[in-house]
Write an enzyme that holds these catalytic residues in place. Sequence first.
Site, PDB file in Angstrom:
ATOM      1  CB  CYS A 214       0.007   7.825  -6.980  1.00 27.33           C
ATOM      2  SG  CYS A 214      -0.910   9.089  -7.872  1.00 27.33           S
TER       3      CYS A 214
ATOM      4  CB  CYS B 239      -3.329   6.815  -7.878  1.00 29.47           C
ATOM      5  SG  CYS B 239      -2.070   7.324  -9.074  1.00 29.47           S
TER       6      CYS B 239
END
Length: 108
Positions: free
Chosen positions: A33, A36
């Site tokens: 991600c 992230c």
Amino acid sequence: MSEVIKDVTVENFKDTVVNHEGVAVVDFWAPWCGYCVRMMPVYDELAANLGDKVVLAKVNTDEQVDLAKEYQIEVLPTFAIFKNGEIVDRKIGYVPLSELQAAVEKYL
């Protein structure tokens, strides 16, 4: 990752987060991600600012699928703010440090 931030799993989530009296912040994330990864330095800075007042944890949703399902994590990253074991707020996606810190401080 800051030494204050704890990697949590289904085995230690209850002891680390749910049974904690006070505020805990859980970063639900995955290594693939992009947001992230971009949030990692922000979360480290949050740990530097508030690590002595709150529990900070990370849950890798690829490895801890059951926790992601239990807490209905549908978008990454999701920052779940717990107070006395209950979710009181969530921040989703890329969140500036000031916004994330303000959301956490509201429950201190």
